[in-house]
Design an enzyme around this catalytic site. Structure first.
Site, short mmCIF file in Angstrom:
data_model
loop_
_atom_site.label_atom_id
_atom_site.label_comp_id
_atom_site.label_asym_id
_atom_site.label_seq_id
_atom_site.Cartn_x
_atom_site.Cartn_y
_atom_site.Cartn_z
N LYS A 54 -8.71 -0.14 -9.10
CA LYS A 54 -7.50 -0.90 -9.68
C LYS A 54 -7.46 -0.91 -11.33
O LYS A 54 -8.18 0.20 -11.87
CB LYS A 54 -8.67 -2.69 -9.76
N THR B 263 2.81 -9.98 0.68
CA THR B 263 1.78 -11.23 -0.18
C THR B 263 2.19 -12.35 -0.01
O THR B 263 1.49 -13.25 0.92
CB THR B 263 1.21 -10.45 -1.41
N SER C 35 0.80 -1.96 2.28
CA SER C 35 1.04 -0.88 1.26
C SER C 35 -0.17 0.63 1.98
O SER C 35 0.44 1.86 2.09
CB SER C 35 0.07 -1.14 0.02
N1 GLU Z 1 -1.93 -5.77 -6.44
C1 GLU Z 1 -1.96 -6.39 -4.90
C2 GLU Z 1 -3.74 -7.04 -4.41
O1 GLU Z 1 -4.28 -7.26 -5.62
C3 GLU Z 1 -1.68 -4.92 -3.62
C4 GLU Z 1 -2.73 -3.87 -4.25
C5 GLU Z 1 -2.21 -2.89 -2.71
O2 GLU Z 1 -0.84 -2.58 -2.41
O3 GLU Z 1 -2.54 -1.78 -2.86
O4 GLU Z 1 -4.02 -7.04 -3.54
#
Ligand code: GLU
Length: 420
Positions: A112, A196, A354
């Site tokens: 992250k 999401t 993703s």
């Molecule tokens: N930021 C998104 C999450 O918290 C997606 C992360 C991604 O696609 O790698 O799951």
């Protein structure tokens, strides 16, 4: 610890994540060394990013990239641009990404990133310079087979495009698999933007079946109107549910007869702000306690706590945001027989698509939206079922069950590699 410190500790998402990880590993019978390995990211980089502002001055921003565990494969996870970003939060978020990857069975560990900034106060060009500066600063530790960034709070496909371009320039070859959530023309995947919310909708449908609730008659409150919250409002409205409440960072709207979702979607800005257009609003705190069947926190952390969990009226709570419910909040909801679908499961649709995007980039062959959605649905239903059944069979709450499912593969991979 005095009272104030205790209070702060309860809201410390990093500390509470570590507690649940410890419990999950204990339940699965792993030795304490495994917890010692998993309680912190294996790598954490703090960077300072100088950005030339439009007025000619230079501002120095602080950014982070955390890589939690790469035993299973490269680390993966979004980058958030937000004034409240902290090192601890980024660490917790990287652990949650590892759990998500485990729950939906992806060949990744968690990562992250975040930058302390307020994109609402920055121009388009300033944001471009910041995005490119961040990639230059972290370029040594990221890459398509190392660590793959993606969008998160207040970042989007345009920001991913700048980051991709900067990375490709540094490496001197085009590498679409470096980042996901890109625009379609740069190798993005169909269905990624709504992924999401799509995954959350699938979890809501599965949870409703378990509770014998008909989605077409259900009243839903969604806290947050960003990427996840706004797509979710649309999907649930289209599925026939009555969306009775929504909110943004400035306030909330509630109407027991149902809100005009199409109008709100049309009027929201790119940061999900819409309530400023209305005189009659309530606070986010008040919204959470209103009458509804399904409550979806899709905003920020620590929203459902021991202070308000007794007042929640919903019979199902599905977490689209990361970390919206504290440990105490989780215990109260579970005691009250409210079905809680935890963040690491409910919001895993984003990273799942993703992964599909990265697979398509690696093979250079692209799928239709229908194909992506079909694959996502199969993954989410499987993940929901295994978590639900583990919760029942081991008599634990859904969050602990999700953590148990989430850490298992990572722990096994760490063991096979001889790390523990
Ligand atoms: N930021 C998104 C999450 O918290 C997606 C992360 C991604 O696609 O790698 O799951």
């Amino acid at each position: 610890m005095d009272e104030k410190e205790k209070q702060l500790d309860k809201l410390d998402v990093f500390a509470s994540t570590q507690k649940v990880i410890k419990k999950a590993l204990d339940k699965l019978g792993y030795p304490n060394e495994m917890y010692e390995l998993m309680k912190e990211p294996i790598r954490m980089l703090t960077v300072r990013i100088p950005v030339r502002m439009d007025d000619g001055s230079t501002k120095i921003f602080t950014g982070f990239r955390a890589q939690h565990n790469d035993a299973v494969g490269p680390t993966k996870g979004g980058v958030r641009f937000h004034p409240n970003v902290t090192e601890k939060e980024v660490k917790a978020l990287s652990i949650w990404m590892s759990l998500k990857a485990g729950i939906v069975d992806l060949p990744y560990g968690g990562g992250k990133g975040g930058i302390i900034c307020d994109p609402r106060q920055m121009s388009f060009r300033e944001l471009e310079r910041l995005s490119r500066g961040y990639v230059r600063a972290i370029s040594q530790i990221v890459g398509p087979t190392k660590d793959i960034p993606a969008p998160d709070a207040f970042t989007n496909s345009q920001i991913m495009a700048w980051m991709l371009d900067e990375y490709s320039r540094i490496r001197e070859f085009d590498s679409p698999g470096f980042i996901t959530g890109k625009p379609i023309v740069l190798g993005g995947s169909h269905g990624r933007e709504s992924a999401t919310a799509n995954g959350v909708t699938i979890c809501i449908k599965e949870a409703a079946k378990k509770k014998g609730l008909n989605l077409e008659d259900a009243r839903v409150i969604i806290q947050g109107f960003g990427n996840a919250g706004s797509f979710l409002a649309k999907f649930l409205h289209d599925a026939g549910a009555l969306v009775v409440g929504i909110s943004d960072a400035y306030g909330a709207l509630y109407d027991p007869e149902g809100l005009d979702i199409e109008y709100l979607l049309d009027r929201r800005d790119s940061f999900g702000t819409v309530t400023k257009l209305f005189k009659e609003t309530m606070t986010n705190e008040e919204l959470l306690e209103q009458e509804c069947d399904i409550l979806v926190p899709a905003a920020s952390e620590n929203q459902i706590t021991e202070d308000n969990a007794h007042q929640i009226k919903a019979s199902i709570v599905v977490e689209a945001a990361n970390g919206p419910t504290t440990i105490e909040g989780t215990n109260i909801l579970t005691e009250r027989d409210i079905l809680l679908v935890p963040d690491v499961l409910a919001s895993a649709g984003g990273v799942t698509v993703s992964y599909f995007e990265w697979v398509q980039n690696n093979q250079g062959y692209y799928w239709t939206e229908a194909e992506v959605e079909r694959k996502l649905e199969a993954v989410m239903i499987q993940a929901f079922d295994s978590t639900y059944h583990l919760a029942r069979s081991r008599k634990v709450d859904m969050r602990l069950a999700a953590y148990m499912v989430g850490v298992r593969k990572m722990a096994e991979a760490s063991r096979f590699r001889g790390w523990i």
